[in-house]
Write a protein that holds these residues in place. Structure first.
Motif, PDB file in Angstrom:
ATOM      1  N   PRO A 150       0.807  -1.212   0.000  1.00 56.49           N
ATOM      2  CA  PRO A 150       0.000   0.000   0.000  1.00 56.49           C
ATOM      3  C   PRO A 150       0.844   1.268   0.000  1.00 56.49           C
ATOM      4  O   PRO A 150       1.976   1.293   0.472  1.00 56.49           O
ATOM      5  CB  PRO A 150      -0.795  -0.115   1.297  1.00 56.49           C
ATOM      6  CG  PRO A 150       0.055  -0.944   2.182  1.00 56.49           C
ATOM      7  CD  PRO A 150       0.782  -1.907   1.303  1.00 56.49           C
ATOM      8  N   LEU A 151       0.230   2.295  -0.566  1.00 50.82           N
ATOM      9  CA  LEU A 151       0.840   3.621  -0.602  1.00 50.82           C
ATOM     10  C   LEU A 151       0.032   4.506   0.323  1.00 50.82           C
ATOM     11  O   LEU A 151      -1.189   4.385   0.390  1.00 50.82           O
ATOM     12  CB  LEU A 151       0.792   4.150  -2.037  1.00 50.82           C
ATOM     13  CG  LEU A 151       1.183   5.605  -2.293  1.00 50.82           C
ATOM     14  CD1 LEU A 151       2.622   5.855  -1.868  1.00 50.82           C
ATOM     15  CD2 LEU A 151       1.024   5.935  -3.771  1.00 50.82           C
ATOM     16  N   ALA A 152       0.722   5.386   1.063  1.00 55.48           N
ATOM     17  CA  ALA A 152       0.008   6.255   1.987  1.00 55.48           C
ATOM     18  C   ALA A 152      -0.315   7.578   1.314  1.00 55.48           C
ATOM     19  O   ALA A 152       0.398   8.011   0.408  1.00 55.48           O
ATOM     20  CB  ALA A 152       0.877   6.502   3.219  1.00 55.48           C
ATOM     21  N   LYS A 153      -1.395   8.205   1.760  1.00 56.89           N
ATOM     22  CA  LYS A 153      -1.688   9.552   1.267  1.00 56.89           C
ATOM     23  C   LYS A 153      -0.585  10.478   1.748  1.00 56.89           C
ATOM     24  O   LYS A 153      -0.296  10.550   2.929  1.00 56.89           O
ATOM     25  CB  LYS A 153      -3.033  10.030   1.818  1.00 56.89           C
ATOM     26  CG  LYS A 153      -4.209   9.374   1.145  1.00 56.89           C
ATOM     27  CD  LYS A 153      -5.467  10.213   1.291  1.00 56.89           C
ATOM     28  CE  LYS A 153      -6.578   9.607   0.457  1.00 56.89           C
ATOM     29  NZ  LYS A 153      -7.513   8.797   1.277  1.00 56.89           N
ATOM     30  N   GLY A 154       0.020  11.202   0.831  1.00 57.05           N
ATOM     31  CA  GLY A 154       1.154  12.045   1.193  1.00 57.05           C
ATOM     32  C   GLY A 154       2.469  11.309   1.024  1.00 57.05           C
ATOM     33  O   GLY A 154       3.519  11.834   1.367  1.00 57.05           O
ATOM     34  N   TYR A 206       8.034  -3.513  -2.675  1.00 56.27           N
ATOM     35  CA  TYR A 206       7.899  -3.339  -1.230  1.00 56.27           C
ATOM     36  C   TYR A 206       7.147  -2.056  -0.920  1.00 56.27           C
ATOM     37  O   TYR A 206       6.991  -1.192  -1.782  1.00 56.27           O
ATOM     38  CB  TYR A 206       9.262  -3.333  -0.540  1.00 56.27           C
ATOM     39  CG  TYR A 206      10.222  -2.273  -1.007  1.00 56.27           C
ATOM     40  CD1 TYR A 206      10.086  -0.949  -0.567  1.00 56.27           C
ATOM     41  CD2 TYR A 206      11.270  -2.577  -1.871  1.00 56.27           C
ATOM     42  CE1 TYR A 206      10.969   0.029  -0.990  1.00 56.27           C
ATOM     43  CE2 TYR A 206      12.154  -1.601  -2.303  1.00 56.27           C
ATOM     44  CZ  TYR A 206      11.997  -0.301  -1.856  1.00 56.27           C
ATOM     45  OH  TYR A 206      12.867   0.671  -2.276  1.00 56.27           O
ATOM     46  N   SER A 207       6.663  -1.958   0.319  1.00 54.52           N
ATOM     47  CA  SER A 207       6.086  -0.708   0.778  1.00 54.52           C
ATOM     48  C   SER A 207       6.565  -0.463   2.193  1.00 54.52           C
ATOM     49  O   SER A 207       6.357  -1.287   3.079  1.00 54.52           O
ATOM     50  CB  SER A 207       4.563  -0.779   0.767  1.00 54.52           C
ATOM     51  OG  SER A 207       4.050   0.288   1.531  1.00 54.52           O
ATOM     52  N   LEU A 208       7.221   0.657   2.396  1.00 47.79           N
ATOM     53  CA  LEU A 208       7.685   0.983   3.746  1.00 47.79           C
ATOM     54  C   LEU A 208       6.573   1.633   4.574  1.00 47.79           C
ATOM     55  O   LEU A 208       6.761   1.955   5.731  1.00 47.79           O
ATOM     56  CB  LEU A 208       8.889   1.918   3.683  1.00 47.79           C
ATOM     57  CG  LEU A 208      10.094   1.374   2.929  1.00 47.79           C
ATOM     58  CD1 LEU A 208      11.242   2.368   2.974  1.00 47.79           C
ATOM     59  CD2 LEU A 208      10.546   0.045   3.513  1.00 47.79           C
ATOM     60  N   TYR A 209       5.417   1.859   3.944  1.00 45.56           N
ATOM     61  CA  TYR A 209       4.315   2.466   4.686  1.00 45.56           C
ATOM     62  C   TYR A 209       3.474   1.433   5.414  1.00 45.56           C
ATOM     63  O   TYR A 209       2.671   1.768   6.251  1.00 45.56           O
ATOM     64  CB  TYR A 209       3.396   3.241   3.738  1.00 45.56           C
ATOM     65  CG  TYR A 209       4.062   4.421   3.088  1.00 45.56           C
ATOM     66  CD1 TYR A 209       4.412   5.537   3.842  1.00 45.56           C
ATOM     67  CD2 TYR A 209       4.343   4.419   1.733  1.00 45.56           C
ATOM     68  CE1 TYR A 209       5.034   6.626   3.241  1.00 45.56           C
ATOM     69  CE2 TYR A 209       4.963   5.501   1.131  1.00 45.56           C
ATOM     70  CZ  TYR A 209       5.307   6.594   1.886  1.00 45.56           C
ATOM     71  OH  TYR A 209       5.912   7.663   1.305  1.00 45.56           O
ATOM     72  N   TYR A 210       3.650   0.142   5.025  1.00 41.29           N
ATOM     73  CA  TYR A 210       2.697  -0.841   5.519  1.00 41.29           C
ATOM     74  C   TYR A 210       2.584  -0.845   7.044  1.00 41.29           C
ATOM     75  O   TYR A 210       1.489  -0.848   7.597  1.00 41.29           O
ATOM     76  CB  TYR A 210       3.021  -2.250   5.005  1.00 41.29           C
ATOM     77  CG  TYR A 210       2.021  -3.250   5.527  1.00 41.29           C
ATOM     78  CD1 TYR A 210       0.724  -3.240   5.037  1.00 41.29           C
ATOM     79  CD2 TYR A 210       2.351  -4.129   6.548  1.00 41.29           C
ATOM     80  CE1 TYR A 210      -0.229  -4.099   5.534  1.00 41.29           C
ATOM     81  CE2 TYR A 210       1.400  -4.986   7.054  1.00 41.29           C
ATOM     82  CZ  TYR A 210       0.115  -4.974   6.545  1.00 41.29           C
ATOM     83  OH  TYR A 210      -0.840  -5.808   7.049  1.00 41.29           O
ATOM     84  N   ASP A 211       3.716  -0.786   7.721  1.00 42.00           N
ATOM     85  CA  ASP A 211       3.677  -0.870   9.184  1.00 42.00           C
ATOM     86  C   ASP A 211       2.863   0.252   9.811  1.00 42.00           C
ATOM     87  O   ASP A 211       2.123   0.037  10.770  1.00 42.00           O
ATOM     88  CB  ASP A 211       5.094  -0.891   9.754  1.00 42.00           C
ATOM     89  CG  ASP A 211       5.747  -2.240   9.515  1.00 42.00           C
ATOM     90  OD1 ASP A 211       4.975  -3.228   9.374  1.00 42.00           O
ATOM     91  OD2 ASP A 211       6.979  -2.310   9.414  1.00 42.00           O
ATOM     92  N   TRP A 213      -6.781  -8.420   8.953  1.00 39.30           N
ATOM     93  CA  TRP A 213      -6.070  -7.916   7.775  1.00 39.30           C
ATOM     94  C   TRP A 213      -4.608  -8.360   7.739  1.00 39.30           C
ATOM     95  O   TRP A 213      -4.158  -9.005   6.806  1.00 39.30           O
ATOM     96  CB  TRP A 213      -6.166  -6.386   7.730  1.00 39.30           C
ATOM     97  CG  TRP A 213      -5.544  -5.794   6.511  1.00 39.30           C
ATOM     98  CD1 TRP A 213      -4.233  -5.546   6.301  1.00 39.30           C
ATOM     99  CD2 TRP A 213      -6.217  -5.384   5.313  1.00 39.30           C
ATOM    100  NE1 TRP A 213      -4.026  -5.001   5.058  1.00 39.30           N
ATOM    101  CE2 TRP A 213      -5.231  -4.891   4.426  1.00 39.30           C
ATOM    102  CE3 TRP A 213      -7.549  -5.377   4.898  1.00 39.30           C
ATOM    103  CZ2 TRP A 213      -5.537  -4.400   3.163  1.00 39.30           C
ATOM    104  CZ3 TRP A 213      -7.845  -4.873   3.635  1.00 39.30           C
ATOM    105  CH2 TRP A 213      -6.847  -4.403   2.789  1.00 39.30           C
ATOM    106  N   ASP A 214      -3.882  -8.037   8.803  1.00 41.35           N
ATOM    107  CA  ASP A 214      -2.451  -8.294   8.797  1.00 41.35           C
ATOM    108  C   ASP A 214      -2.139  -9.784   8.742  1.00 41.35           C
ATOM    109  O   ASP A 214      -1.271 -10.237   8.013  1.00 41.35           O
ATOM    110  CB  ASP A 214      -1.807  -7.662  10.038  1.00 41.35           C
ATOM    111  CG  ASP A 214      -0.302  -7.824  10.020  1.00 41.35           C
ATOM    112  OD1 ASP A 214       0.296  -7.472   8.979  1.00 41.35           O
ATOM    113  OD2 ASP A 214       0.261  -8.322  11.002  1.00 41.35           O
TER     114      ASP A 214
END
Lengths: 463, 586
Positions: free
Chosen positions: B225-229, B436-441, B455-456
């Motif tokens: 996932p990508l985070a807003k911002g 990869y996504s570093l926002y996931y956590d 979910w997780d």
């Protein structure tokens, strides 16, 4: 007009002048040599007291005594409807012994970028009669779809077949074919022209020839002259123009030659850093314009040095063109013509031009399914070479056979065989029908029922 | 940038012309100042000053420009005009509206055209929010206009103007040039403002991204996932589906505004966006997607310096909507073309090249661009975000080249496109092992509270299966699948289901092209449930062939296309329970 006799140096395809005044960037130039012969060129760089000019015909025989005439305008090419059916040299002089063309208009060979807002989306399917293209990577009017090939592969035959057979369904207008040769051998050129004459294609065609023995710098202007002509026919006479350019690799070599003569900082593999922009100024001249009936479709051919698709020439081309048709040495070795490797081939505009009302409702599904199944079959070939065919499951064996079947019966066809799109799609279904139905995930049950049903019944009867 | 009051300044003279680079003498200009060159008044920007010589990059074709031609300074840097009417517009790289250009000069783009970015004639209904005597701080709204049915366009004081209102107009229709408000210090506020593109618009505070940008694409939303911002990079060789993914994101991202930059891309692709977006309906508001989109089209055959500018034009517009308190997504397709434009200009300047001929400042330019993303507290006290999704087109698909590497150092979500997948018609062709996504956590909590507490757990299990598959594939290559024990064969089968049912998504299918987070989760959950039940069954000695023939398994494979997805997935889950019960009961 200004004339100077101040050449200070001649280097490769370039001449350098000093003591000149207010010469424009990109100006057209004529050089009169001491023996009276004339060469043409274009300003590449200009400053207060120094000008760099590239000479299209090459710099042979130029000395410091030559007169250089600056025209105060960019190179404009005379175009006319009467060019149809004629053969010209790389700088636009008649080669067929016919008279000079009386121009209707003189156009800037660099053209102008089409306002993206005024483009109209390409969506008419062009039937080339070649299954691997029509069925799997359809060519669309207004598209630029290159053929990536290697030396010694039958890309020229394929290009000719496309030129001969290309039609738009339910449309009576035929194509004007403009054929541009850049640095090809005389033999190849003869082959093209004689085929054009034999099949009558030349009547609705124009040929521009720059042979291997002609000056390489001329290659910089041939495609531009040809595309200017194409745009003239497309947008002034509302005709559909198919431009076949071979071989773009030679064009890029010429570009590199100029770059190195100018002592520019080279980019990858010595090609100039602006090669992307330069190629784009050629390829982007394909398209359709809103409110005009004509179109320019490009099929550039390039030979990948060492069959390497990551080489800068195919690589940069691939980022500009709307897909690519890849000619493969493996298939050629297997004796398959046309040896088109459909897996890495792609037509980005395909989905716009196919489907219900355009080709047939099942076109997209069946081509996706063929892709997936062929990819799986080819993967299995790799496994078989390690573990042997015996260890494969029953369904895997079917996929393995499918891959062979696909190459022999779908891809392969004769060089004079003009397959209707319906035939192409039916062949697709026929070979898919040998796979287990539950493995056909890309096609809906309704389509399976409608198109495979008949083959299943026929097979069942046979047993 | 093009109209309004331009203080024509000093005049200089062209000295040298080489492609888009012009050297002039006697020009009294600052770095990054906009100048007009030659008798056609071509736009250029000062990029270097060297003794008495000024080096200018020109945004238009320089043919027939000659030494001795005039260079006129304008006294201002390259700026964009920000105001109502941006949404739904299509601009070239220096914010000239392409429809207006075609009115002026037909189908082809000629040189020297001067068209303002914001329409001066159009009247907008202005609703004031402040009164005489109110104090206006930097970036605060004085009122709004309804830019379209769903977007209130706030008229903000520019980030460098504040004071007390001595006069403000009443509700009514005004043009962009009308003065809406006067302040005690003599400054005025109009409906539009100018902002220099290379200067990030200021804000109060940057926050840590904490909500996902929902894209409707299962592999992106669930796995990476990508985070807003946030920032994301999509690198991939040609033909791997970058542009389709960018366009899909532009269509489906749950943001208020989308800025789409076609930077050095194909004309036919831009027209595709242009014809398709007005027809497509925004799933949230029900109005045409074009209503929330700003398009910037600088096709590959348009001048190279304008290509370099297009990225800045786009991000500045994005920041402007962020300042109104909106979520904005910016797609840049492709940043490689941008980097190449830099390289081309740098080489014309005869600068010392860095890696692969790119200028040494490539890395700092890229990072300062991506750094303009973020979720912020605006000067006006609202919360808004800019999310940047940059496509990268590495030569030959080689991820080790400088643009990819420098991009990866900055961006936090990485969607690696894989041409092997696209050749198999596996779309979106995002490689699940490399991405990869570093926002996931930081987003995990959001998903668990908003969608499902499982979910997780479910996601982790899916990732494990996919990783295990990659390991097992190596063995299969050597010994064949039949040689594996049945529990491992079953893992391969479930992984295949994950790939074919969950990760693949058809961008051209009306239902499948967008799945809500709830749908995404229940689809994944059903597959994972099948995997758990199947594993139990195998442990109890059930043959794997029996599992493969289950009806629920077959039904799962086509459920993603169903309009009645929710009902169907419920039924499948029931069937699954029954079938496994029956199997174990045997």
């Amino acid at each position: 007009m200004k004339e100077y006799k101040t050449i200070t140096s001649v280097k490769g395809p370039l001449i350098f002048l000093e003591r000149v005044k207010n010469i424009g960037y990109g100006e057209f130039v004529k050089i009169t040599l001491s023996d009276g012969s004339i060469k043409r060129g274009q300003v590449l760089e200009t400053s207060e007291n120094k000008v760099v000019v590239q000479i299209f015909e090459g710099t042979r025989n130029i000395d410091k005594n030559a007169y250089v005439k600056f025209y105060g305008d960019v190179l404009k090419f005379p175009v006319s409807y009467d060019m149809l059916g004629r053969v010209f040299s790389g700088s636009g002089d008649p080669l067929d012994g016919g008279p000079k063309v009386v121009p209707e208009a003189r156009l800037d060979i660099n053209g102008l970028p089409i306002n993206p807002y005024k483009r109209s989306p390409p969506q008419e399917f062009i039937q080339t009669g070649v299954s691997a293209i029509d069925g799997m990577n359809s060519l669309i009017r207004g598209q630029k779809l290159p053929i990536f090939s290697g030396s010694g592969l039958p890309h020229n035959e394929l290009a000719l077949q496309i030129a001969r057979q290309a039609t738009v369904l339910d449309c009576t207008e035929s194509f004007v074919v403009i054929f541009v040769a850049m640095g090809i051998t005389e033999e190849e050129a003869k082959y093209f022209i004689s085929d054009f004459e034999k099949t009558g294609a030349l009547e609705r065609g124009i040929v521009f020839l720059n042979l291997a023995s002609d000056p390489s710098i001329e290659r910089i202007i041939v495609p531009r002259i040809a595309l200017t002509t194409a745009e003239f026919f497309a947008f002034n006479y509302n005709m559909h123009v198919l431009v076949i350019m071979t071989d773009m690799t030679n064009y890029c070599e010429a570009l590199r030659e100029i770059g190195s003569a100018r002592e520019e900082v080279p980019g990858r593999r010595g090609y100039p850093g602006y090669m992307y922009t330069d190629l784009a100024s050629i390829y982007e001249r394909a398209g359709k314009i809103e409110g005009k009936n004509g179109s320019v479709t490009q099929v550039p051919i390039l030979t990948m040095p060492g069959d390497d698709i990551t080489h800068p020439i195919p690589d940069l081309s691939g980022y500009i063109t709307e897909g690519q048709i890849i000619v493969s040495r493996d298939l050629q070795r297997k004796g398959i013509y046309p040896p088109i490797d459909v897996l890495p081939s792609l037509s980005r505009l395909m989905s716009k031009g196919i489907g219900k009302g355009k080709t047939r409702e099942d076109h997209k599904s069946v081509s996706d399914q063929l892709y997936a199944a062929y990819a799986e079959g080819k993967d299995l070939r790799g496994i078989v070479s390690i573990v042997g065919k015996e260890s494969l499951s029953k369904s895997d064996k079917l996929f393995l056979d499918f891959a062979d079947d696909f190459e022999k019966n779908y891809i392969a066809q004769k060089s004079n065989e003009n397959r209707e799109i319906q035939t192409t799609l039916d062949i697709g279904w026929r070979i898919l029908s040998k796979l287990p139905e539950e493995k056909l995930l890309r096609v809906s049950d309704e389509l399976i029922e409608k198109y495979i049903g008949s083959f299943r019944d026929a097979q069942n009867k046979a047993y | 940038m093009t109209s309004g009051v331009i203080n024509l300044g000093s005049k200089g003279t062209v000295y040298r012309v080489s492609g888009p680079v012009v050297v002039a003498t006697n020009v009294d200009a600052k770095i990054n100042e906009l100048v007009r060159v030659g008798n056609k008044g071509l736009f250029g920007e000062v990029i270097e000053i060297d003794h008495d010589k000024t080096i200018i990059q020109v945004y238009e074709d320089t043919s027939l420009l000659k030494p001795g031609d005039e260079v006129i300074t304008t006294g201002m840097p390259l700026s964009v005009e920000l105001g109502p009417g941006l949404l739904g517009s299509i601009y070239d790289g220096v914010q000239r509206p392409l429809p207006k250009l075609s009115e002026q000069m037909g189908e082809f783009i000629k040189r020297g055209a001067e068209v303002p970015g914001i329409d001066r004639e159009k009247k907008w209904e202005f609703f004031p929010l402040k009164k005489k005597g109110n104090r206006i701080n930097l970036g605060e709204s004085i009122g709004y206009v309804n830019e379209n049915e769903h977007t209130k366009h706030f008229i903000m004081s520019p980030p460098n103007i504040q004071g007390e209102i001595i006069d403000i107009v009443e509700q009514g229709k005004y043009t962009a040039e009308d003065i809406l408000c006067r302040l005690d210090n003599g400054t005025v506020i109009k409906m539009y403002q100018r902002w220099p593109v290379k200067v990030p618009r200021p804000f109060k505070d940057k926050m840590i991204p904490n909500a996902p940008l929902v894209t409707g694409k299962r592999i992106m939303d669930v796995l990476f996932p990508l985070a807003k911002g946030g920032t994301a990079a999509i690198p991939g060789p040609f033909g791997s589906g970058k542009t389709v993914i960018q366009q899909q994101l532009a269509k489906w991202s749950d943001t208020k505004v989308v800025v789409y930059i076609g930077c050095g891309e194909r004309g036919n692709e831009m027209i595709d966006v242009l014809t398709e977006f007005p027809k497509l309906v925004d799933p949230v508001t029900g109005s045409p997607l074009m209503d929330r989109t700003v398009l910037i089209a600088n096709t590959s055959n348009m001048p190279v310096a304008a290509r370099e500018a297009s990225i800045y034009t786009g991000i500045t517009i994005a920041e402007y909507y962020r300042d109104m308190g909106y979520d904005v997504a910016l797609m840049a397709d492709s940043t490689s073309r941008w980097a190449e434009a830099m390289r081309e200009i740098s080489s014309r300047l005869e600068e010392m090249p860095g890696e692969e001929g790119y200028p040494a400042y490539l890395s700092s330019r890229l990072s300062s661009f991506y750094e303009r993303a973020g979720i912020v507290v605006t000067l006006g006290g609202k919360i808004g975000s800019v999310t940047i999704i940059g496509a990268v087109s590495p030569p030959g698909g080689d991820f080790s080249e400088p643009v990819v590497q420098n991009t990866l150092r900055i961006t936090k979500t990485f969607w690696a496109l894989d041409s092997n997948l696209s050749q198999k018609r596996h779309f979106p062709s995002i490689n699940w092992l490399e991405s990869y996504s570093l926002y996931y956590d930081s987003l995990k909590e959001w998903f668990e509270s908003k969608i499902s507490i499982d979910w997780d757990r479910t996601r982790t299990e899916a990732m494990k299966i996919l990783q295990k598959e990659a390991e097992l594939q190596e063995i299969v290559q050597l010994v064949g699948a039949d040689a594996l024990p049945s529990d491992q064969q079953f893992i391969l089968d479930v992984a295949r289901m994950l790939r074919e049912i969950f990760l693949q998504q058809d961008s051209y299918h009306e239902v499948d092209e967008f799945h809500s987070l709830k749908r995404q989760f229940s689809l994944l959950n059903a597959i994972i449930r099948f995997s758990r039940l199947g594993n139990n069954a195998i442990k109890s000695g059930i043959e794997i062939d029996k599992l493969l023939k289950l009806e629920s398994r077959a039904e799962l494979s086509k459920v993603r296309y169903r309009k009645d997805f929710e009902r169907k997935i419920g039924l499948i889950n029931e069937t699954m329970s029954k079938e496994f019960k029956a199997l174990l009961g045997e």
